[in-house]
Motif scaffolding. Sequence first.
Motif, short mmCIF file in Angstrom:
data_model
loop_
_atom_site.label_atom_id
_atom_site.label_comp_id
_atom_site.label_asym_id
_atom_site.label_seq_id
_atom_site.Cartn_x
_atom_site.Cartn_y
_atom_site.Cartn_z
N ARG A 193 0.84 -1.21 0.00
CA ARG A 193 0.00 0.00 0.00
C ARG A 193 0.87 1.25 0.00
NH1 ARG A 193 -3.15 -2.17 4.55
NH2 ARG A 193 -4.56 -3.65 3.61
N GLU A 194 1.96 1.21 0.75
CA GLU A 194 2.89 2.35 0.80
C GLU A 194 3.54 2.56 -0.58
OE1 GLU A 194 3.43 4.44 3.39
OE2 GLU A 194 1.90 3.37 4.52
N ILE A 195 3.89 1.48 -1.24
CA ILE A 195 4.50 1.57 -2.57
C ILE A 195 3.50 2.17 -3.55
CG2 ILE A 195 5.36 0.21 -4.53
CD1 ILE A 195 6.60 -1.70 -2.38
N GLU A 196 2.28 1.64 -3.54
CA GLU A 196 1.26 2.13 -4.47
C GLU A 196 0.88 3.59 -4.20
OE1 GLU A 196 -0.95 -2.01 -5.82
OE2 GLU A 196 -2.03 -0.63 -4.50
N SER A 197 1.04 4.02 -2.97
CA SER A 197 0.72 5.42 -2.67
C SER A 197 1.90 6.34 -2.96
CB SER A 197 0.28 5.56 -1.21
OG SER A 197 1.38 5.38 -0.34
N GLY A 198 3.04 5.77 -3.32
CA GLY A 198 4.21 6.58 -3.66
C GLY A 198 5.00 7.07 -2.47
N ASN A 199 4.92 6.35 -1.36
CA ASN A 199 5.66 6.73 -0.16
C ASN A 199 7.14 6.92 -0.51
OD1 ASN A 199 7.19 6.69 2.25
ND2 ASN A 199 5.63 5.49 3.30
N PRO A 200 7.71 8.09 -0.20
CA PRO A 200 9.11 8.34 -0.52
C PRO A 200 10.09 7.42 0.21
CG PRO A 200 8.11 10.28 0.53
CD PRO A 200 7.04 9.24 0.40
N LYS A 201 9.63 6.78 1.28
CA LYS A 201 10.51 5.85 2.01
C LYS A 201 10.59 4.48 1.34
CE LYS A 201 10.10 8.07 6.47
NZ LYS A 201 9.82 7.94 7.89
N SER A 202 9.71 4.23 0.37
CA SER A 202 9.78 2.96 -0.36
C SER A 202 11.05 2.97 -1.21
CB SER A 202 8.54 2.76 -1.25
OG SER A 202 8.45 3.77 -2.23
N THR A 203 11.57 1.79 -1.48
CA THR A 203 12.81 1.72 -2.25
C THR A 203 12.50 1.50 -3.73
OG1 THR A 203 13.04 -0.68 -2.02
CG2 THR A 203 14.03 0.68 -0.28
N ILE A 204 13.39 2.01 -4.55
CA ILE A 204 13.26 1.80 -5.99
C ILE A 204 13.29 0.30 -6.28
CG2 ILE A 204 14.44 2.13 -8.19
CD1 ILE A 204 12.97 4.62 -7.27
N GLU A 205 14.10 -0.42 -5.53
CA GLU A 205 14.19 -1.88 -5.72
C GLU A 205 12.82 -2.54 -5.55
OE1 GLU A 205 16.24 -5.87 -3.77
OE2 GLU A 205 16.83 -3.90 -3.03
N ASN A 206 12.07 -2.13 -4.53
CA ASN A 206 10.73 -2.71 -4.33
C ASN A 206 9.77 -2.31 -5.45
OD1 ASN A 206 11.15 -4.34 -2.12
ND2 ASN A 206 10.71 -2.72 -0.65
N HIS A 207 9.94 -1.12 -5.99
CA HIS A 207 9.11 -0.71 -7.14
C HIS A 207 9.41 -1.63 -8.33
CE1 HIS A 207 7.13 3.12 -5.90
NE2 HIS A 207 8.03 3.02 -4.93
N PHE A 208 10.69 -1.88 -8.57
CA PHE A 208 11.07 -2.79 -9.65
C PHE A 208 10.53 -4.19 -9.40
CE2 PHE A 208 14.74 0.08 -10.82
CZ PHE A 208 14.30 0.34 -12.12
N ARG A 209 10.65 -4.67 -8.17
CA ARG A 209 10.17 -6.02 -7.86
C ARG A 209 8.67 -6.15 -8.10
NH1 ARG A 209 11.77 -7.06 -2.08
NH2 ARG A 209 10.97 -9.13 -2.47
N CYS A 210 7.91 -5.14 -7.71
CA CYS A 210 6.45 -5.16 -7.96
C CYS A 210 6.17 -5.12 -9.45
CB CYS A 210 5.78 -3.97 -7.27
SG CYS A 210 5.72 -4.07 -5.48
N ALA A 211 6.88 -4.27 -10.16
CA ALA A 211 6.68 -4.16 -11.61
C ALA A 211 6.98 -5.49 -12.29
CB ALA A 211 7.57 -3.06 -12.18
N PHE A 212 8.09 -6.10 -11.94
CA PHE A 212 8.47 -7.37 -12.56
C PHE A 212 7.45 -8.47 -12.24
CE2 PHE A 212 13.18 -5.96 -12.25
CZ PHE A 212 13.02 -5.12 -13.34
N ALA A 213 6.93 -8.46 -11.02
CA ALA A 213 5.93 -9.45 -10.62
C ALA A 213 4.64 -9.28 -11.42
CB ALA A 213 5.65 -9.36 -9.13
N LEU A 214 4.40 -8.08 -11.91
CA LEU A 214 3.21 -7.81 -12.72
C LEU A 214 3.48 -7.95 -14.22
CD1 LEU A 214 1.93 -4.72 -10.71
CD2 LEU A 214 0.75 -6.92 -10.94
N GLY A 215 4.68 -8.39 -14.56
CA GLY A 215 5.03 -8.57 -15.97
C GLY A 215 5.44 -7.28 -16.66
N MET A 216 5.75 -6.27 -15.88
CA MET A 216 6.17 -4.99 -16.44
C MET A 216 7.70 -4.95 -16.52
SD MET A 216 3.64 -2.67 -14.07
CE MET A 216 4.40 -1.12 -14.49
N ALA A 217 8.19 -4.09 -17.37
CA ALA A 217 9.64 -3.92 -17.51
C ALA A 217 10.11 -2.70 -16.73
CB ALA A 217 9.99 -3.76 -18.98
N ALA A 218 11.40 -2.53 -16.67
CA ALA A 218 12.00 -1.42 -15.95
C ALA A 218 11.64 -0.07 -16.55
CB ALA A 218 13.52 -1.58 -15.91
N SER A 219 11.14 -0.06 -17.75
CA SER A 219 10.83 1.21 -18.41
C SER A 219 9.80 2.03 -17.67
CB SER A 219 10.35 0.95 -19.84
OG SER A 219 9.15 0.23 -19.84
#
Length: 138
Positions: free
Chosen positions: A52-78
């Motif tokens: 929920r914090e990642i989806e809300s754009g919490n600045p304390k979230s890590t870029i790595e976790n954003h990438f991990r969520c994206a990859f889990a959804l079949g999205m690329a780093a773009s």
Amino acid sequence: MPLRSTTQAREPERLGQIKLLSGKIIEERRKHVRMTQSQLAAKVGIGVRWLREIESGNPKSTIENHFRCAFALGMAASHLIFPLIFMENDMKFPLQLLLDDPDALEKRCIQCVRDYYMEAIARQFRPNGESGDPLTAA
């Protein structure tokens, strides 16, 4: 020296904007593929609260976790890279670019970069003044 300090001051703001945009894109994609927050969190190996914090754009979230969520959804780093390039050039990023067909956009960008560098390499081997265009060389 002023350029460096200006750049450093803008980095947290820019990363915050990227995380906010990324969170929105991740949330939209998760809903599009009909996945619950619980399912995505389990797939990524994080708690639902943190997702929920990642989806809300919490600045304390890590870029790595954003990438991990994206990859889990079949999205690329773009989904992070393209908006960052736009921001680096003081341009507003059109979110629709990533929601339509990001795979086609990525392939087109790769082709553009490839063509640019192939032309740069070819220029090194042409005699001075030759354009490389077969129609104008005749």
